[in-house]
Scaffold this active site. Structure first.
Site, PDB file in Angstrom:
ATOM      1  CG  HIS A   1       0.342   9.611   2.047  1.00  0.00           C
ATOM      2  ND1 HIS A   1      -0.284   9.645   3.393  1.00  0.00           N
ATOM      3  CD2 HIS A   1      -0.751   9.692   1.000  1.00  0.00           C
ATOM      4  CE1 HIS A   1      -1.543   9.796   3.258  1.00  0.00           C
ATOM      5  NE2 HIS A   1      -1.803   9.876   2.033  1.00  0.00           N
TER       6      HIS A   1
ATOM      7  CG  HIS B   1      -1.948   1.079   1.168  1.00  0.00           C
ATOM      8  ND1 HIS B   1      -2.820   1.087   0.094  1.00  0.00           N
ATOM      9  CD2 HIS B   1      -2.135   2.153   1.996  1.00  0.00           C
ATOM     10  CE1 HIS B   1      -3.635   2.529   0.355  1.00  0.00           C
ATOM     11  NE2 HIS B   1      -3.115   3.119   1.516  1.00  0.00           N
TER      12      HIS B   1
END
Length: 540
Positions: A403, A393
Site C-alpha cells: 500500500h 485507515h
C-alpha cells in the site's frame, strides 16, 4: 472465548450413524472432486489472470465479488449448520458428501476470487502467507433473541447499544440498572434493515441509554428477550486506557487477538478500519458481530471505516458502506459531522479528544470532511484537553512494500491541520504489520509533530505484509517495525504522560514487543520533552 466454531475439513467431521465405509466413500469423493477441478482450475486461472490484468480493476472486483457471494452463499449456510451440529440433508452420509462438496468448492472459489483481487490490485505485489481459517460463529437462539450486541459512547454520559434480531418485529428497547436482574431504567430506540443484492438483513436496532455514571458497571438486556449483559462505563478523568487494533477480520489470528484484549483491563477500544472483511458476503457481517460481542458489548468500540467496508457493486449499483453505516452507527451527529465516516468524541471527561477520520470520504480542502475537521480541531482547548489523538485507515507514513503511497493525497490535504493542532498520536491500519515512527511533520523528524503508528495487524484473512523497504525514504523516521499480528494499548496516565505498548500474538501470550513513553505536546515545555523510547528488540 466460548461459542467460536472454527472451519474444519469435511473429512475430519464425525456423524453418528455413518459407517467407516460411508466415511471412506465421502473422503474418496472429496479427493475425486478436487482432482477433477485441478485441470479446469488451471485453465480458469489463466483466463482470470488475463481478464484481471486487461479489464478495469473496479469492474473486475465488482463482478468477482458478485460471483463469489452467489456461489459461496450456500457453502456458508452449510458450514453454519454444520457448526451447530444440524443435518442439512437428513442423513449422515448425505451430510458427509455435501460437506465435502461445500468445503472443496468454497476453497476453490475463494482461491480464484483472491487471485482476481491480487491481480487487479497493482499495489498488492507482495506475497502473503496462507490465510488463517475463518472463525464462523453461528446463531443458535430464537429469531427474537438479540445478537451481535455492541456499544459505543455518545456524548459525555450516554451509550448507544446496537444489536440485531432476525425477527423484525422485536421492540428496540434496552432495560438497564446497576444490579443484576434489576432494571431501574429503559430506553427506546429505532431499527432498520438493508438489502444487499440477494441478502436481506435482520432488524438492526440502536438505542441510547443514559445518563450513566462514570467507571460504573451496568447490567442490561436488549429487546426484553435477550440474555443479561454487562458494561463498564469509561472514567470521567484520567487515567484512561485505550485498546487499539486495526484490520481485525474473523480468523484464528483474530480469535487470539480478541482473547489477548479481553484479558486486559482497558476502558475503550479504537479500531481504524477494516472490521469484518465480509467483502460483499453479508452473512460474514453477522458472524463478525457474534464473534466480537463478548468484548464489544462490555466496552465501547469506536470505529472508522476501511477499504473493506466500501463494498460497492458497480454492476447492480449498491451504495458504498451500506452494511457498515447500518450496523456500526457512530456519534457523528453529536460531533457536528454530516457523515458516519468521520466524527470525534471526548474521553476521560474531556482530557482526551479523539478524531476518527475517513480515508474513503472526500478529504480535499473543498470537502465537507476538511471543513468539519478544521472546525472540530479549532474547538479543542488544549488547556483542558492535554491529549489529542487521530485515527484513519490508510497510513500517511509507511515503509512497508504494501500500500505504498495510498495515503499520500490525504496527508497533503490534512497533515497541516493535525500539526497546527498539536495532535499527539496518529493511528492507522491498512498495512498488515506493526510500525512506529518518531514524531514527524512533512517527511521530516519534528518534535512538535504527531507520532505515527500503523496497527493494521489485528488478524485479517489476507495475512501479513512481510516486506519492509530497507532503503525507503522514510526509513530513518521509522523507529520500530515488525510483521506480526497483535494489538496495542495506550494508557494516558495524567495530563503530561502516557505509555504505548504493542503486544505481539505469541500463541496464548500477548508479548510486549514495543514500548514507548510519550509526553503530551500541549504539556511539553520544550521540544526535548518529546517521546522517549523504551523497550524494543531486534529493530529491522
Amino acid at each position: 472465548m466460548p461459542g467460536w466454531a472454527t472451519e474444519t475439513a469435511a473429512s475430519s467431521a464425525t456423524y453418528p450413524g455413518a459407517t467407516r465405509k460411508q466415511r471412506s466413500i465421502a473422503i474418496a469423493f472429496l479427493i475425486l472432486t478436487l482432482l477433477l477441478t485441478c485441470t479446469a482450475t488451471r485453465a480458469l486461472t489463466r483466463v482470470l489472470y488475463l481478464v484481471a490484468v486487461a479489464a478495469p480493476a473496479r469492474t473486475v472486483l465488482g463482478v468477482s465479488s458478485v460471483v463469489f457471494a452467489v456461489v459461496n452463499r450456500r457453502c456458508l449456510r452449510f458450514m453454519s449448520q454444520e457448526a451447530l451440529g444440524r443435518s442439512c440433508t437428513g442423513s449422515a452420509f448425505g451430510d458427509l458428501v455435501a460437506g465435502a462438496m461445500a468445503h472443496s468448492w468454497r476453497v476453490l472459489v475463494q482461491g480464484l476470487t483472491s487471485l482476481v483481487f491480487l491481480c487487479a490490485h497493482a499495489a498488492d505485489d507482495y506475497v502473503r502467507p496462507p490465510p488463517s481459517p475463518l472463525v464462523l460463529v453461528a446463531h443458535d437462539k430464537p429469531a427474537s433473541h438479540p445478537q451481535q450486541v455492541h456499544i459505543s459512547t455518545v456524548g459525555a454520559s450516554s451509550m448507544r447499544v446496537s444489536w440485531v434480531t432476525d425477527d423484525r418485529s422485536v421492540p428496540s428497547v434496552v432495560e438497564y440498572g446497576k444490579s443484576p436482574g434489576k432494571y431501574t431504567a429503559s430506553a427506546t430506540g429505532d431499527h432498520a434493515t438493508y438489502r444487499y443484492f440477494f441478502y436481506q438483513s435482520g432488524a438492526i436496532h440502536h438505542a441510547t441509554i443514559g445518563p450513566l455514571e462514570p467507571s460504573t458497571t451496568y447490567y442490561y438486556r436488549c429487546g426484553k428477550a435477550g440474555d443479561e449483559l454487562s458494561l463498564r462505563t469509561p472514567p470521567a478523568a484520567l487515567p484512561v486506557e485505550f485498546a487499539v487494533v486495526g484490520d481485525l477480520g474473523q480468523t484464528g489470528w483474530t480469535a487470539t487477538t480478541l482473547a489477548h484484549i479481553g484479558g486486559a483491563d482497558y476502558d475503550m477500544l479504537l479500531l481504524p478500519g477494516d472490521l469484518s472483511y465480509a467483502d460483499t458476503q453479508q452473512p460474514l457481517w453477522d458472524s463478525f458481530g457474534r464473534l466480537v460481542q463478548p468484548l464489544a458489548s462490555a466496552r465501547p468500540w469506536m470505529v472508522t471505516q476501511g477499504n473493506h467496508e466500501i463494498e460497492t457493486l458497480p454492476v447492480v449499483e449498491v451504495a458504498p458502506f451500506a452494511a457498515y453505516n447500518a450496523r456500526w452507527r457512530m456519534p457523528h451527529e453529536e460531533s457536528g459531522s454530516g457523515s458516519n465516516l468521520y466524527y470525534s468524541f471526548d474521553a476521560a471527561g474531556g482530557a482526551a479528544h479523539v478524531v476518527m477520520l475517513g480515508s474513503y470520504a472526500a478529504f480535499d480542502e473543498a470537502s465537507e470532511q476538511f471543513r468539519w475537521l478544521e472546525a472540530d480541531l479549532a474547538r479543542v482547548d488544549r488547556r483542558r484537553t492535554p491529549w489529542l489523538l487521530a485515527l484513519l485507515h490508510a497510513p500517511w507514513y509507511n515503509t512497508n512494500q504494501a500500500h505504498q503511497g495510498e495515503g499520500e493525497r490525504m496527508r497533503l490535504a490534512m497533515e497541516r491541520l493535525l500539526y497546527d493542532a498539536s495532535v499527539d498520536v496518529v493511528f492507522s491500519g491498512h498495512v498488515h504489520a506493526y510500525e512506529r515512527f518518531t514524531r514527524i511533520y512533512d517527511n521530516e523528524a519534528d518534535s512538535r509533530g504527531p507520532m505515527y503508528i500503523t496497527i493494521g495487524d489485528g488478524g485479517n484473512r489476507e495475512g501479513l505484509a512481510l516486506n519492509f523497504v530497507k532503503d525507503h525514504k522514510s526509513a530513518h523516521l521509522s523507529v520500530f517495525r515488525e510483521a506480526s499480528f497483535g494489538h496495542g494499548r495506550l494508557r494516558i496516565i495524567n495530563d503530561t504522560n502516557a505509555v504505548w505498548t504493542w503486544h505481539r500474538n505469541d500463541d496464548e501470550y500477548a508479548t510486549v514487543r514495543d514500548e514507548v513513553w510519550l509526553e503530551s505536546l500541549a504539556a511539553a515545555a520544550k521540544p526535548s520533552l518529546a517521546a522517549t523510547t523504551g523497550r524494543h528488540i531486534d529493530e529491522l
